[in-house]
Design a protein around this motif. Structure first.
Motif, PDB file in Angstrom:
ATOM      1  N   LYS A 308       0.833  -1.208   0.000  1.00 39.25           N
ATOM      2  CA  LYS A 308       0.000   0.000   0.000  1.00 39.25           C
ATOM      3  C   LYS A 308       0.871   1.264   0.000  1.00 39.25           C
ATOM      4  O   LYS A 308       0.562   2.235  -0.696  1.00 39.25           O
ATOM      5  CB  LYS A 308      -0.929  -0.022   1.215  1.00 39.25           C
ATOM      6  CG  LYS A 308      -1.916   1.114   1.208  1.00 39.25           C
ATOM      7  CD  LYS A 308      -3.132   0.831   2.041  1.00 39.25           C
ATOM      8  CE  LYS A 308      -4.145   1.951   1.912  1.00 39.25           C
ATOM      9  NZ  LYS A 308      -3.575   3.295   2.028  1.00 39.25           N
ATOM     10  N   GLY A 309       1.966   1.219   0.766  1.00 41.46           N
ATOM     11  CA  GLY A 309       2.847   2.398   0.844  1.00 41.46           C
ATOM     12  C   GLY A 309       3.381   2.770  -0.537  1.00 41.46           C
ATOM     13  O   GLY A 309       3.501   3.955  -0.869  1.00 41.46           O
ATOM     14  N   ALA A 310       3.729   1.751  -1.335  1.00 38.86           N
ATOM     15  CA  ALA A 310       4.270   2.003  -2.682  1.00 38.86           C
ATOM     16  C   ALA A 310       3.194   2.640  -3.556  1.00 38.86           C
ATOM     17  O   ALA A 310       3.453   3.624  -4.273  1.00 38.86           O
ATOM     18  CB  ALA A 310       4.763   0.694  -3.296  1.00 38.86           C
ATOM     19  N   LEU A 311       1.987   2.092  -3.473  1.00 38.33           N
ATOM     20  CA  LEU A 311       0.899   2.615  -4.313  1.00 38.33           C
ATOM     21  C   LEU A 311       0.531   4.043  -3.880  1.00 38.33           C
ATOM     22  O   LEU A 311       0.271   4.909  -4.725  1.00 38.33           O
ATOM     23  CB  LEU A 311      -0.306   1.685  -4.197  1.00 38.33           C
ATOM     24  CG  LEU A 311      -1.189   1.580  -5.425  1.00 38.33           C
ATOM     25  CD1 LEU A 311      -0.397   1.188  -6.655  1.00 38.33           C
ATOM     26  CD2 LEU A 311      -2.299   0.562  -5.188  1.00 38.33           C
ATOM     27  N   ASP A 312       0.533   4.291  -2.578  1.00 36.61           N
ATOM     28  CA  ASP A 312       0.235   5.646  -2.090  1.00 36.61           C
ATOM     29  C   ASP A 312       1.283   6.632  -2.609  1.00 36.61           C
ATOM     30  O   ASP A 312       0.957   7.762  -2.982  1.00 36.61           O
ATOM     31  CB  ASP A 312       0.187   5.680  -0.562  1.00 36.61           C
ATOM     32  CG  ASP A 312      -1.073   4.999  -0.018  1.00 36.61           C
ATOM     33  OD1 ASP A 312      -2.007   4.775  -0.824  1.00 36.61           O
ATOM     34  OD2 ASP A 312      -1.109   4.673   1.184  1.00 36.61           O
ATOM     35  N   ALA A 313       2.563   6.194  -2.619  1.00 36.10           N
ATOM     36  CA  ALA A 313       3.625   7.073  -3.127  1.00 36.10           C
ATOM     37  C   ALA A 313       3.382   7.362  -4.605  1.00 36.10           C
ATOM     38  O   ALA A 313       3.544   8.507  -5.068  1.00 36.10           O
ATOM     39  CB  ALA A 313       4.987   6.409  -2.930  1.00 36.10           C
ATOM     40  N   MET A 314       2.992   6.323  -5.356  1.00 40.42           N
ATOM     41  CA  MET A 314       2.716   6.538  -6.782  1.00 40.42           C
ATOM     42  C   MET A 314       1.596   7.561  -6.954  1.00 40.42           C
ATOM     43  O   MET A 314       1.673   8.455  -7.810  1.00 40.42           O
ATOM     44  CB  MET A 314       2.317   5.223  -7.449  1.00 40.42           C
ATOM     45  CG  MET A 314       2.118   5.389  -8.949  1.00 40.42           C
ATOM     46  SD  MET A 314       1.191   4.079  -9.719  1.00 40.42           S
ATOM     47  CE  MET A 314       2.329   2.750  -9.610  1.00 40.42           C
ATOM     48  N   LYS A 315       0.576   7.449  -6.112  1.00 50.11           N
ATOM     49  CA  LYS A 315      -0.568   8.385  -6.224  1.00 50.11           C
ATOM     50  C   LYS A 315      -0.117   9.819  -5.959  1.00 50.11           C
ATOM     51  O   LYS A 315      -0.591  10.750  -6.606  1.00 50.11           O
ATOM     52  CB  LYS A 315      -1.678   7.982  -5.249  1.00 50.11           C
ATOM     53  CG  LYS A 315      -2.426   6.729  -5.679  1.00 50.11           C
ATOM     54  CD  LYS A 315      -3.565   6.491  -4.725  1.00 50.11           C
ATOM     55  CE  LYS A 315      -4.073   5.086  -4.782  1.00 50.11           C
ATOM     56  NZ  LYS A 315      -4.906   4.726  -3.640  1.00 50.11           N
ATOM     57  N   VAL A 316       0.800   9.998  -5.003  1.00 51.01           N
ATOM     58  CA  VAL A 316       1.318  11.354  -4.744  1.00 51.01           C
ATOM     59  C   VAL A 316       2.010  11.870  -6.006  1.00 51.01           C
ATOM     60  O   VAL A 316       1.799  13.008  -6.439  1.00 51.01           O
ATOM     61  CB  VAL A 316       2.297  11.354  -3.536  1.00 51.01           C
ATOM     62  CG1 VAL A 316       2.991  12.707  -3.407  1.00 51.01           C
ATOM     63  CG2 VAL A 316       1.572  10.991  -2.250  1.00 51.01           C
ATOM     64  N   GLY A 317       2.837  11.005  -6.629  1.00 51.13           N
ATOM     65  CA  GLY A 317       3.521  11.387  -7.869  1.00 51.13           C
ATOM     66  C   GLY A 317       2.522  11.736  -8.961  1.00 51.13           C
ATOM     67  O   GLY A 317       2.695  12.718  -9.686  1.00 51.13           O
ATOM     68  N   LEU A 318       1.480  10.921  -9.060  1.00 48.20           N
ATOM     69  CA  LEU A 318       0.474  11.151 -10.115  1.00 48.20           C
ATOM     70  C   LEU A 318      -0.274  12.466  -9.880  1.00 48.20           C
ATOM     71  O   LEU A 318      -0.642  13.150 -10.833  1.00 48.20           O
ATOM     72  CB  LEU A 318      -0.528   9.993 -10.146  1.00 48.20           C
ATOM     73  CG  LEU A 318       0.008   8.660 -10.700  1.00 48.20           C
ATOM     74  CD1 LEU A 318      -0.995   7.533 -10.466  1.00 48.20           C
ATOM     75  CD2 LEU A 318       0.335   8.785 -12.189  1.00 48.20           C
TER      76      LEU A 318
END
Ligand code: SAM
Length: 422
Positions: A308-318
């Motif tokens: 989840k942490g990785a996906l949340d980081a991706m969402k911040v980037g997006l």
């Protein structure tokens, strides 16, 4: 009891990089040797189909040997193949990919020229440390041992990280209790060094101040101290971020990134090329978006990831990215709940990049799907070949395989396989 000695002529290299000769028709595996060597060996383990040995001495050396560049060669557990010249090493990397494919019935599949990361390119390392009388030993494990090599240098590591070995020794020497062991994880990010020290002790004020001073002196972006699972953010001077195709993505502690920038570029290039001319892409086991961001310049992307942490980081980037096509994210355990063949109906390319165990359950769904193109990125040639077999049984043709070597002089190898539905 003294071990039985034997002289062996080395004629080939095994999958783990050991030299291979023969005794009475049985393969003999000899570490730290290569074709053309004659090696004196001590028998270690004799089985019906193979004999394992320790190298005693090189009786006569192959003309393709070179002097290892590292002063710790032989003792250190990493980089055991640095005595091979460039051509022999390159041929072995390619041969290793071919060997894994042949073992799974993929004879004749074109294996492309390997892309090998150069020395001094590793941007993510894990060191071991131990407080001993007179200071701290800090480095990598010895070969087949838990002992630590006190590393003065590491020819495969980025200079920005190896330059910290000595300062870290002084820091830990003043901080750790006698005989205490610690781990040091370092990643060179786009905003500087992200460091985590893992040791079984809570920090007192003096230790905390010392760590902050260390971070300031060496311009460390972020320094965490991990004690019994608790991550203490001792000095967060800049947020660690990765740059994917011009998009800045925060790097959560312990999230996965490719080991070298050169390896990342090679993998992204191969994936991007394989997706050209196709529409919507599914990026499975997406991590923080190594492939998602570059692909989203030209394709709509569905990114699925279990951390989840990785996906949340991706969402911040997006959320701050501009000029990208639509990206939708799925938080999914792809081992237990793979993206189904039905969910893949509107997808034109599946890219999957699983951990070493491969992606058996996910690949079973892809094999049943109508997706015209599949790109498999793998850090394990054996699970790659197993998953490729499932895809082939589902009607996919393996067009080519690109070996990408991010762990110079070691047997670790990444493969990119491109499949087309028949
Ligand atoms: C080899 S990494 C690749 C990540 C990304 N493609 C990249 O290149 O940075 C494998 C990824 O699979 C994720 N992963 C591991 N087990 C998983 C699972 N059961 N379901 C979904 N993702 C998983 C890890 O968190 C990690 O991000």
């Amino acid at each position: 009891m003294t071990a039985e000695l034997l002289d062996v002529e080395i004629t080939s290299l095994g999958a783990q990089g050991d030299g291979v000769g023969a005794a009475d028709g049985v393969p003999v595996f000899v570490p730290l040797t290569m074709p053309g060597d004659v090696a004196r060996v001590a028998l270690k383990d004799k089985r019906r189909n193979s004999i394992y040995t320790d190298l005693v001495e090189i009786v006569s050396a192959s003309a393709d040997r070179v002097d290892p560049v590292c002063v710790h060669f032989g003792a250190c557990g990493g980089c055991q193949l640095q005595y091979m010249n460039k051509d022999t090493y390159r041929a072995w990397v390619k041969g290793r990919a071919t060997m894994a494919l042949n073992q799974h019935g993929f004879e004749g599949v074109p294996v492309l020229e390997p892309l090998i990361s150069p020395p001094a390119s590793r941007r993510r390392i894990a060191l071991k440390a131990m407080k001993v009388a007179g200071g701290v030993v800090l480095g990598f494990n010895e070969r087949q041992s838990h002992k630590i090599i006190n590393a003065n240098m590491c020819p495969v590591t980025r200079q920005e990280l190896s330059a910290l070995f000595d300062p870290l020794r002084s820091l830990l020497s003043a901080t750790l209790a006698p005989k205490m062991a610690a781990g040091v994880h370092m990643t060179l990010t786009a905003s500087g060094v992200d460091m985590m020290i893992d040791a079984p002790m809570a920090l007192d004020l003096a230790a905390r101040e010392r760590l902050v001073e260390f971070a300031n002196t060496h311009d460390i972006a972020a320094l965490h101290w991990k004690d019994s699972g608790f991550l203490d953010p001792v000095a967060i001077r800049r947020e660690p971020v990765m740059d994917f195709a011009g998009n800045r993505v925060p790097l959560p502690p312990a999230a996965f990134i490719q080991a070298t920038a050169e390896g990342e570029k090679a993998l992204v290039g191969a994936v991007f090329e394989a997706c050209k001319g196709y529409g919507r892409v599914a990026d499975l086991f997406s991590g923080i978006g190594t492939f998602t961001f570059p692909l989203a310049r030209d394709h709509q992307v569905m990114a699925a990831e279990g951390a989840k942490g990785a996906l949340d980081a991706m969402k911040v980037g997006l959320s701050v990215a501009t000029g990208l096509s639509q990206v939708i994210t799925r938080h999914r355990d792809l081992f237990r709940q793979p993206i189904s063949a039905r969910e893949l109906e509107k997808i034109e390319v599946v890219v999957f990049d699983p951990p070493r165990a491969g992606a058996a359950a996910q690949v079973a769904e892809i094999a049943k799907s109508p997706v015209p193109r599949v790109v498999a990125v793998s850090c394990n040639p054996n699970t790659f070949s197993r998953d490729a077999r499932t895809l082939a049984d589902g009607g996919y043709v393996l067009e080519s395989v690109l070996p990408v070597d991010q762990f110079l002089w070691s047997p670790h190898l990444e493969l990119v396989g491109v499949f087309t539905k028949r």
